[in-house]
Every structure is written in structure tokens, then in C-alpha cells.
Design a protein around this motif. Structure first.
Motif, PDB file in Angstrom:
ATOM      1  N   GLY A  29      25.532  52.458  69.854  1.00 44.46           N
ATOM      2  CA  GLY A  29      25.913  51.407  69.602  1.00 44.46           C
ATOM      3  C   GLY A  29      25.189  49.552  70.251  1.00 44.46           C
ATOM      4  O   GLY A  29      26.079  48.920  69.503  1.00 44.46           O
ATOM      5  N   GLY A  30      25.227  49.298  71.645  1.00 49.99           N
ATOM      6  CA  GLY A  30      24.596  47.910  71.377  1.00 49.99           C
ATOM      7  C   GLY A  30      23.086  47.867  71.608  1.00 49.99           C
ATOM      8  O   GLY A  30      22.886  47.175  71.580  1.00 49.99           O
ATOM      9  N   ASN A  31      22.000  48.883  70.984  1.00 48.66           N
ATOM     10  CA  ASN A  31      20.766  49.205  71.628  1.00 48.66           C
ATOM     11  C   ASN A  31      19.599  49.871  70.446  1.00 48.66           C
ATOM     12  O   ASN A  31      20.667  50.656  70.381  1.00 48.66           O
ATOM     13  N   THR A  32      19.213  49.041  69.800  1.00 47.36           N
ATOM     14  CA  THR A  32      17.697  50.078  69.454  1.00 47.36           C
ATOM     15  C   THR A  32      16.358  50.198  69.767  1.00 47.36           C
ATOM     16  O   THR A  32      16.215  48.824  69.333  1.00 47.36           O
ATOM     17  N   GLN A  33      15.629  50.815  69.633  1.00 50.06           N
ATOM     18  CA  GLN A  33      14.370  50.313  70.593  1.00 50.06           C
ATOM     19  C   GLN A  33      13.336  51.508  70.349  1.00 50.06           C
ATOM     20  O   GLN A  33      13.722  53.043  70.621  1.00 50.06           O
ATOM     21  N   VAL A  34      12.244  51.720  70.454  1.00 47.67           N
ATOM     22  CA  VAL A  34      10.927  52.036  70.527  1.00 47.67           C
ATOM     23  C   VAL A  34      10.901  51.885  71.302  1.00 47.67           C
ATOM     24  O   VAL A  34       9.524  51.146  71.723  1.00 47.67           O
ATOM     25  N   ILE A  35      10.667  52.856  72.403  1.00 47.92           N
ATOM     26  CA  ILE A  35       9.955  52.337  74.172  1.00 47.92           C
ATOM     27  C   ILE A  35       9.186  53.719  74.402  1.00 47.92           C
ATOM     28  O   ILE A  35       9.048  55.243  73.761  1.00 47.92           O
ATOM     29  N   ALA A  36       7.809  53.058  75.323  1.00 47.96           N
ATOM     30  CA  ALA A  36       6.568  53.939  75.688  1.00 47.96           C
ATOM     31  C   ALA A  36       6.521  53.939  77.166  1.00 47.96           C
ATOM     32  O   ALA A  36       6.768  52.771  77.686  1.00 47.96           O
ATOM     33  N   TYR A  37       6.925  54.289  77.951  1.00 49.50           N
ATOM     34  CA  TYR A  37       5.468  54.678  78.958  1.00 49.50           C
ATOM     35  C   TYR A  37       4.663  53.267  79.548  1.00 49.50           C
ATOM     36  O   TYR A  37       3.257  54.850  79.079  1.00 49.50           O
ATOM     37  N   MET A  89       6.917  46.965  63.337  1.00 49.85           N
ATOM     38  CA  MET A  89       7.902  47.359  64.690  1.00 49.85           C
ATOM     39  C   MET A  89       8.838  47.128  64.995  1.00 49.85           C
ATOM     40  O   MET A  89       9.497  48.185  65.787  1.00 49.85           O
ATOM     41  N   ASP A  90       9.397  46.688  64.354  1.00 51.60           N
ATOM     42  CA  ASP A  90      11.222  46.167  64.589  1.00 51.60           C
ATOM     43  C   ASP A  90      12.014  46.051  63.108  1.00 51.60           C
ATOM     44  O   ASP A  90      10.627  45.856  61.961  1.00 51.60           O
ATOM     45  N   VAL A  91      12.851  46.355  63.732  1.00 48.62           N
ATOM     46  CA  VAL A  91      14.061  46.859  62.093  1.00 48.62           C
ATOM     47  C   VAL A  91      15.247  45.530  62.654  1.00 48.62           C
ATOM     48  O   VAL A  91      15.414  44.926  63.039  1.00 48.62           O
ATOM     49  N   SER A  92      15.574  45.368  60.980  1.00 47.91           N
ATOM     50  CA  SER A  92      16.829  44.646  61.052  1.00 47.91           C
ATOM     51  C   SER A  92      18.301  45.634  60.347  1.00 47.91           C
ATOM     52  O   SER A  92      17.753  45.707  59.009  1.00 47.91           O
ATOM     53  N   PHE A  93      19.530  45.587  60.968  1.00 46.18           N
ATOM     54  CA  PHE A  93      20.522  45.897  60.191  1.00 46.18           C
ATOM     55  C   PHE A  93      21.233  44.962  59.432  1.00 46.18           C
ATOM     56  O   PHE A  93      22.487  45.774  59.176  1.00 46.18           O
ATOM     57  N   SER A  94      21.760  44.189  59.817  1.00 38.04           N
ATOM     58  CA  SER A  94      22.896  43.060  59.742  1.00 38.04           C
ATOM     59  C   SER A  94      22.634  42.882  57.880  1.00 38.04           C
ATOM     60  O   SER A  94      23.972  42.638  57.557  1.00 38.04           O
ATOM     61  N   GLY A  95      21.949  43.018  57.383  1.00 33.23           N
ATOM     62  CA  GLY A  95      21.502  42.379  55.747  1.00 33.23           C
ATOM     63  C   GLY A  95      22.040  43.757  55.563  1.00 33.23           C
ATOM     64  O   GLY A  95      22.526  43.686  53.961  1.00 33.23           O
ATOM     65  N   ILE A  96      21.985  44.769  56.120  1.00 32.91           N
ATOM     66  CA  ILE A  96      21.845  45.944  54.793  1.00 32.91           C
ATOM     67  C   ILE A  96      23.245  46.500  54.930  1.00 32.91           C
ATOM     68  O   ILE A  96      24.211  46.566  54.018  1.00 32.91           O
ATOM     69  N   LEU A  97      24.179  45.773  56.082  1.00 34.42           N
ATOM     70  CA  LEU A  97      25.552  46.577  56.346  1.00 34.42           C
ATOM     71  C   LEU A  97      26.501  45.064  55.443  1.00 34.42           C
ATOM     72  O   LEU A  97      27.204  45.956  54.943  1.00 34.42           O
ATOM     73  N   SER A  98      26.058  43.673  55.295  1.00 36.21           N
ATOM     74  CA  SER A  98      26.293  43.101  54.646  1.00 36.21           C
ATOM     75  C   SER A  98      26.292  43.424  53.110  1.00 36.21           C
ATOM     76  O   SER A  98      27.370  43.364  52.166  1.00 36.21           O
ATOM     77  N   TYR A  99      24.810  43.753  52.623  1.00 33.38           N
ATOM     78  CA  TYR A  99      25.100  44.204  50.833  1.00 33.38           C
ATOM     79  C   TYR A  99      25.824  45.449  51.148  1.00 33.38           C
ATOM     80  O   TYR A  99      27.227  45.934  50.118  1.00 33.38           O
ATOM     81  N   ILE A 100      25.964  46.618  51.694  1.00 32.79           N
ATOM     82  CA  ILE A 100      27.040  47.653  50.991  1.00 32.79           C
ATOM     83  C   ILE A 100      28.269  47.433  51.544  1.00 32.79           C
ATOM     84  O   ILE A 100      28.600  47.523  50.906  1.00 32.79           O
ATOM     85  N   GLU A 101      28.671  46.507  52.654  1.00 29.54           N
ATOM     86  CA  GLU A 101      29.789  46.149  52.899  1.00 29.54           C
ATOM     87  C   GLU A 101      30.726  45.336  51.315  1.00 29.54           C
ATOM     88  O   GLU A 101      31.689  45.117  50.647  1.00 29.54           O
ATOM     89  N   GLU A 120      12.103  47.075  68.256  1.00 26.79           N
ATOM     90  CA  GLU A 120      13.662  47.507  67.998  1.00 26.79           C
ATOM     91  C   GLU A 120      14.358  46.248  67.577  1.00 26.79           C
ATOM     92  O   GLU A 120      13.653  46.305  66.300  1.00 26.79           O
ATOM     93  N   THR A 121      15.631  46.297  67.030  1.00 26.48           N
ATOM     94  CA  THR A 121      16.061  45.670  66.125  1.00 26.48           C
ATOM     95  C   THR A 121      16.284  44.265  66.969  1.00 26.48           C
ATOM     96  O   THR A 121      16.088  43.971  67.258  1.00 26.48           O
ATOM     97  N   ILE A 122      16.136  43.221  65.582  1.00 31.10           N
ATOM     98  CA  ILE A 122      16.043  41.951  65.265  1.00 31.10           C
ATOM     99  C   ILE A 122      17.312  41.277  65.309  1.00 31.10           C
ATOM    100  O   ILE A 122      17.670  40.164  65.123  1.00 31.10           O
ATOM    101  N   ASP A 123      18.414  41.863  65.214  1.00 30.87           N
ATOM    102  CA  ASP A 123      19.890  41.614  65.201  1.00 30.87           C
ATOM    103  C   ASP A 123      20.862  42.431  65.685  1.00 30.87           C
ATOM    104  O   ASP A 123      20.895  42.954  67.235  1.00 30.87           O
ATOM    105  N   ILE A 124      21.934  43.157  64.969  1.00 33.66           N
ATOM    106  CA  ILE A 124      22.454  43.891  65.761  1.00 33.66           C
ATOM    107  C   ILE A 124      22.150  45.521  65.903  1.00 33.66           C
ATOM    108  O   ILE A 124      21.149  45.926  64.991  1.00 33.66           O
ATOM    109  N   ALA A 125      22.727  46.199  66.723  1.00 35.18           N
ATOM    110  CA  ALA A 125      22.268  47.685  66.881  1.00 35.18           C
ATOM    111  C   ALA A 125      22.767  48.311  65.623  1.00 35.18           C
ATOM    112  O   ALA A 125      23.980  48.506  65.106  1.00 35.18           O
ATOM    113  N   VAL A 126      21.805  49.631  65.656  1.00 39.80           N
ATOM    114  CA  VAL A 126      22.021  50.775  64.584  1.00 39.80           C
ATOM    115  C   VAL A 126      23.271  51.994  64.557  1.00 39.80           C
ATOM    116  O   VAL A 126      24.133  51.619  63.151  1.00 39.80           O
TER     117      VAL A 126
END
Length: 358
Positions: free
Chosen positions: A156-164, A223-235, A174-180
Motif C-alpha cells: 500500500g505504501g511502497n513499490t520497488q524492484v530490489i536486488a542484493y 526502471m521506474d513506474v508511475s500510477f497517479s496518472g492511471i488512477l486519475s484517468y480511470i477515476e 520504484e514508483t515515482i509517485d504513489i504505490a501500487v
């Protein structure tokens, strides 16, 4: 106040057998969002108990920090008692107390930290602050047996692709705005879906009935994603599409899931190619989503790799995911003074020195 009358059943509901001599035990408290969990984990990675309770608000509403903190204060002590009882453990057997230092919501984090400090002083054991994100990763690794996968952390609060690498969990995207998870939760509120057991879960169930794929913005930036625009569009489009009969709520949920999960699969595969790994571990609350797991499995299978994923007992926030890395840190002498047991809402995954990994 929560509508749930009792704590959610523990992942180790039956009373555990006595702990062998010499194995240390850690009690972990997690309360960074709307769930409070208390888990007890043994030095060999065995989870003795893991009860939790969720603060659930009416449909269409989110959860605010103050009310969530009050919920955690109400449930903390009784969950500690339940964890001890289910784990067949006495306070004298606990080797350390681990708590979520961050990231998360300020009020809820502090509420659990206060309980951790109290128990540390009462039982006279060391206290350890744990990064919430690292907790998810280490929980996923111990439960699934994954050794060195690329990690997709979705919640709910984080979206990241990680490697050690070199005793750090490196963030590759990672997300550049809101989490997935936040994107799914907010759309669930728009549709008036219940928050019980979770809005994202209810979107997943409704999406299975969808048959029409609505084209939505697909926003991958390197490597990053954005979800705020998708959310605004579908809303903005949802009401018109449903009014005209061009799409049902199920179609919209289906379309949203397919789009954002495809974005996550893409950046995960790109990270896999970069680090030379064919295995993927999905962690975090959204990681429970079977459609996300199915889509990721197709990609991983094509690369000849293996997908590691768990169910809601371990994907969703819980106390054991804090206890286990606390125990790992204790084994390396990483404890903190009581005066330094602070919380922070912003605590990056790659800030943690993962000293227990070679």
C-alpha cells in the motif's frame, strides 16, 4: 474503531512445542499502517506465533493516523499475550524485542515503538529497530527458501524492484509517485467496495468477473513506474463508461490490474537482465494477488527461472517479519540504546546495512 471482533488467527495457531535449548527467540511488533501484528520467531527461522488485527473503516473511507494509532494502542498488549500463549513461550525466554522503525505512518509507528520500549525494559532484553521493507524481504526469503532473487516489493505504501549486493538491498526501480497498493485502494473507494478484509483483495475478486479490457495509460519510465496518472484517468472515465454501459465495475478492475501488473512485470524483467538473475521473489501486501503471481510466473518461466511467492499470512504486514530480521541483527550484535529507539516515516530500503548477509 475496527469492525472485527477478534484478532486474526495466527499463522501458527496451534500451541507450539517447547523451544530447544540454545535457540534464541525474538518478539516483533509491526504497526506501520492499519495492521498491528506481534510475532515470535525462533533462531532456526521457525515461526512460533504470528497473530495480528486490522483496523477496518467503512466502505469508501481510508484510515487516518490518529484513529489507526488508537486502534494499535487498544490491541497491542492483548496481541503480545496471544503471541506468547500460541508460541508456548514465557517472557523469560525472549532474547530481544524488535519493532518497526519505519517507513510508515507516524502515529501508528510510535504506538508500537512505545510498547516495544516497555517490553524491553520490563523483560530486560535488547531492543532492535527494523526497516519494514527489509522485514518483508527477509520474511519472504525464510518462508520460501529463496536465496538471491530479484525482489518485487509491492504494498500500500511502497513499490520497488530490489536486488542484493554488498550488504545492501539495492533499489533498481520504484514508483515515482504513489504505490501500487495505494492506487488499487483508492479506486476501490471510488467503486464503494468494502475495506474488509482489504480493498485490494476485493478488487482482485471483482476483476475475475471482468471480460472487457479498457485501454489505460501505461507509464514505465526506464526502471521506474508511475500510477497517479492511471488512477486519475480511470477515476475520470469510470462514471461515464459505467453510465453508458460501455464497461462494468468488473471490467474496470480487470483493466486496471492487467495494466499496472504488466508494468511491474516489465521493470522486474529489466532488473533481472541487469543483475543476471532468473529468480523473482514477490513480497508485500499486493504480492498476495494471484493474478500478479500468474503474470510474473509466465515471464519468469520463459527465462527458465523460478517464482517465489507466499500467501496472506506472510505477504500482509505481520509481527514475524519484524522479529526475524531483528534476530538476524541480534546475531551480529546490532542492538540500539533505548534513547535511540526512534521512528521515521521515511526509511529507505537501501539505507540498511544488511550485515547478516555475506
Amino acid at each position: 474503531m475496527s469492525t472485527q471482533p477478534a484478532a486474526e488467527s495466527s499463522a501458527a495457531a496451534a500451541a507450539a512445542p517447547p523451544t530447544p535449548a540454545g535457540l534464541k527467540l525474538a518478539l516483533g511488533l509491526e504497526g506501520s499502517a492499519n495492521k498491528i501484528g506481534v510475532g515470535i520467531v525462533r533462531g532456526d527461522g521457525h515461526i512460533l506465533s504470528n497473530p495480528r488485527h486490522t483496523f477496518i473503516t467503512p466502505p469508501g473511507q481510508g484510515f487516518l493516523p490518529r484513529e489507526t494509532a488508537m486502534h494499535h494502542q487498544e490491541w497491542a498488549v492483548r496481541l503480545v499475550q496471544q503471541a506468547l500463549k500460541e508460541g508456548n513461550v514465557t517472557p523469560s525466554q525472549i532474547s530481544c524485542i524488535a519493532y518497526t522503525k519505519g517507513p510508515g505512518m507516524g502515529g501508528p509507528l510510535v504506538s508500537c515503538a512505545v510498547v516495544a520500549r516497555m517490553l524491553s525494559q520490563l523483560w530486560r532484553v535488547p531492543i532492535i529497530g527494523v526497516n519494514h521493507c527489509v522485514g518483508h524481504i527477509e520474511m519472504g526469503r525464510i518462508v520460501t527458501g529463496a536465496q538471491d532473487p530479484v525482489v518485487l516489493y509491492v504494498s500500500g505504501g511502497n513499490t520497488q524492484v530490489i536486488a542484493y549486493a554488498d550488504q545492501r538491498y539495492r533499489i533498481f526501480g520504484e514508483t515515482i509517485d504513489i504505490a501500487v497498493g495505494n492506487c488499487l485502494d483508492r479506486f476501490a473507494r471510488l467503486l464503494g467496495l468494502p475495506n474488509d478484509p482489504a480493498p485490494g483483495y476485493n478488487i482482485e475478486q471483482l476483476a475475475r468477473q471482468g471480460t472487457k479490457l479498457i485501454e489505460l495509460p501505461y507509464v514505465v519510465k526506464g526502471m521506474d513506474v508511475s500510477f497517479s496518472g492511471i488512477l486519475s484517468y480511470i477515476e475520470g472515465a469510470a462514471k461515464e463508461l459505467m453510465t453508458k454501459g460501455e464497461a462494468s465495475p468488473a471490467d474496470l478492475c480487470f483493466s486496471l490490474q492487467e495494466t499496472i501488473f504488466a508494468m511491474l512485470v516489465e521493470i522486474t524483467e529489466r532488473a533481472m537482465a541487469h543483475v543476471g538473475s532468473n529468480d523473482v521473489l514477490i513480497v508485500g501486501g499486493v504480492g498476495c494477488n494471484l493474478r500478479l503471481q500468474e503474470m510474473m510466473q509466465v515471464m519468469v518461466g520463459e527465462r527458465g527461472g523460478r517464482l517465489y511467492a507466499t500467501d496472506d499470512r506472510y505477504c500482509i504486514d505481520n509481527g514475524a517479519m519484524i522479529a526475524w530480521p531483528g534476530l538476524l541483527a541480534l546475531g551480529q550484535g546490532q542492538t540500539v540504546e533505548l534513547a535511540e529507539t526512534t521512528c521515521t516515516q521515511r526509511y529507505r530500503t537501501d539505507e540498511v546495512h544488511v550485515i547478516w548477509r555475506g
